[in-house]
Write a protein that holds these residues in place. Structure first.
Motif, PDB file in Angstrom:
ATOM      1  N   LEU A   2       0.834  -1.193   0.000  1.00  0.00           N
ATOM      2  CA  LEU A   2       0.000   0.000   0.000  1.00  0.00           C
ATOM      3  C   LEU A   2       0.869   1.244   0.000  1.00  0.00           C
ATOM      4  O   LEU A   2       1.972   1.240   0.545  1.00  0.00           O
ATOM      5  CB  LEU A   2      -0.875   0.065   1.252  1.00  0.00           C
ATOM      6  N   GLY A   4       1.001   4.910   1.562  1.00  0.00           N
ATOM      7  CA  GLY A   4       0.381   5.576   2.692  1.00  0.00           C
ATOM      8  C   GLY A   4       1.181   6.784   3.133  1.00  0.00           C
ATOM      9  O   GLY A   4       2.328   6.978   2.742  1.00  0.00           O
ATOM     10  N   GLN A  28      -1.529   6.086   7.269  1.00  0.00           N
ATOM     11  CA  GLN A  28      -2.878   6.124   6.704  1.00  0.00           C
ATOM     12  C   GLN A  28      -2.786   5.819   5.215  1.00  0.00           C
ATOM     13  O   GLN A  28      -2.065   6.499   4.485  1.00  0.00           O
ATOM     14  CB  GLN A  28      -3.520   7.496   6.912  1.00  0.00           C
ATOM     15  N   ALA A  29      -3.500   4.804   4.764  1.00  0.00           N
ATOM     16  CA  ALA A  29      -3.478   4.419   3.353  1.00  0.00           C
ATOM     17  C   ALA A  29      -4.033   5.542   2.487  1.00  0.00           C
ATOM     18  O   ALA A  29      -5.055   6.145   2.809  1.00  0.00           O
ATOM     19  CB  ALA A  29      -4.276   3.146   3.130  1.00  0.00           C
ATOM     20  N   GLY A  31      -6.065   7.033  -0.425  1.00  0.00           N
ATOM     21  CA  GLY A  31      -7.280   6.583  -1.094  1.00  0.00           C
ATOM     22  C   GLY A  31      -8.255   5.903  -0.151  1.00  0.00           C
ATOM     23  O   GLY A  31      -9.361   5.556  -0.535  1.00  0.00           O
ATOM     24  N   ASN A  32      -7.846   5.689   1.088  1.00  0.00           N
ATOM     25  CA  ASN A  32      -8.718   5.070   2.077  1.00  0.00           C
ATOM     26  C   ASN A  32      -8.617   5.856   3.387  1.00  0.00           C
ATOM     27  O   ASN A  32      -8.409   5.299   4.453  1.00  0.00           O
ATOM     28  CB  ASN A  32      -8.333   3.605   2.301  1.00  0.00           C
ATOM     29  N   GLU A  33      -8.770   7.166   3.276  1.00  0.00           N
ATOM     30  CA  GLU A  33      -8.608   8.039   4.434  1.00  0.00           C
ATOM     31  C   GLU A  33      -9.643   7.780   5.525  1.00  0.00           C
ATOM     32  O   GLU A  33      -9.423   8.108   6.685  1.00  0.00           O
ATOM     33  CB  GLU A  33      -8.627   9.511   4.017  1.00  0.00           C
ATOM     34  N   ALA A  34     -10.764   7.173   5.173  1.00  0.00           N
ATOM     35  CA  ALA A  34     -11.789   6.857   6.166  1.00  0.00           C
ATOM     36  C   ALA A  34     -11.468   5.561   6.910  1.00  0.00           C
ATOM     37  O   ALA A  34     -12.050   5.289   7.955  1.00  0.00           O
ATOM     38  CB  ALA A  34     -13.155   6.743   5.496  1.00  0.00           C
ATOM     39  N   GLY A  35     -10.536   4.772   6.388  1.00  0.00           N
ATOM     40  CA  GLY A  35     -10.176   3.507   7.020  1.00  0.00           C
ATOM     41  C   GLY A  35      -9.228   3.702   8.191  1.00  0.00           C
ATOM     42  O   GLY A  35      -8.699   4.790   8.428  1.00  0.00           O
ATOM     43  N   ASP A  36      -9.037   2.647   8.940  1.00  0.00           N
ATOM     44  CA  ASP A  36      -8.138   2.687  10.084  1.00  0.00           C
ATOM     45  C   ASP A  36      -6.685   2.786   9.633  1.00  0.00           C
ATOM     46  O   ASP A  36      -6.282   2.121   8.666  1.00  0.00           O
ATOM     47  CB  ASP A  36      -8.289   1.423  10.938  1.00  0.00           C
ATOM     48  N   GLN A  38      -2.625   2.039   9.812  1.00  0.00           N
ATOM     49  CA  GLN A  38      -1.875   0.811  10.077  1.00  0.00           C
ATOM     50  C   GLN A  38      -0.622   1.143  10.880  1.00  0.00           C
ATOM     51  O   GLN A  38      -0.040   2.218  10.738  1.00  0.00           O
ATOM     52  CB  GLN A  38      -1.470   0.136   8.764  1.00  0.00           C
TER      53      GLN A  38
END
Length: 90
Positions: A2, A4, A28-29, A31-36, A38
């Motif tokens: 990924l 990030g 923070q990944a 394209g997936n800012e709403a995700g948790d 890592q």
């Protein structure tokens, strides 16, 4: 793997023995800012705001920490060159 952005560094007074001596990044990944975010072991000297490539290759992580029993999953493999974007003024 990924892409990030490093949004923090993790510290803990008590942690799993396999994490002793490891610099831990909070990533923070893209394209997936709403995700948790890592937690990744830093193998490239990344810092706050750096764009990094992280991998969840379990075999590499276990080799890195020297044990098959580790809670660590992600590893920061490299800092991405942001080219001309770094030099732009706002």
């Amino acid at each position: 793997m990924l892409l990030g952005k490093v949004i923090g560094l993790a510290t803990a007074p008590v942690k799993h023995p396999s994490l002793d001596g490891q610099k831990l990044l909070v990533v923070q990944a893209v394209g997936n800012e709403a995700g948790d975010p890592q937690l990744a072991a830093d193998m490239c000297g990344a810092g706050m705001g750096d764009m990094v490539l992280i991998s969840s290759d379990g075999r590499y992580v276990r080799t890195l920490v020297g044990t098959d029993r580790t809670p660590l999953r992600w590893t920061g493999l490299g800092i991405c060159d942001q080219g001309q974007e770094q030099g732009k003024a706002n």
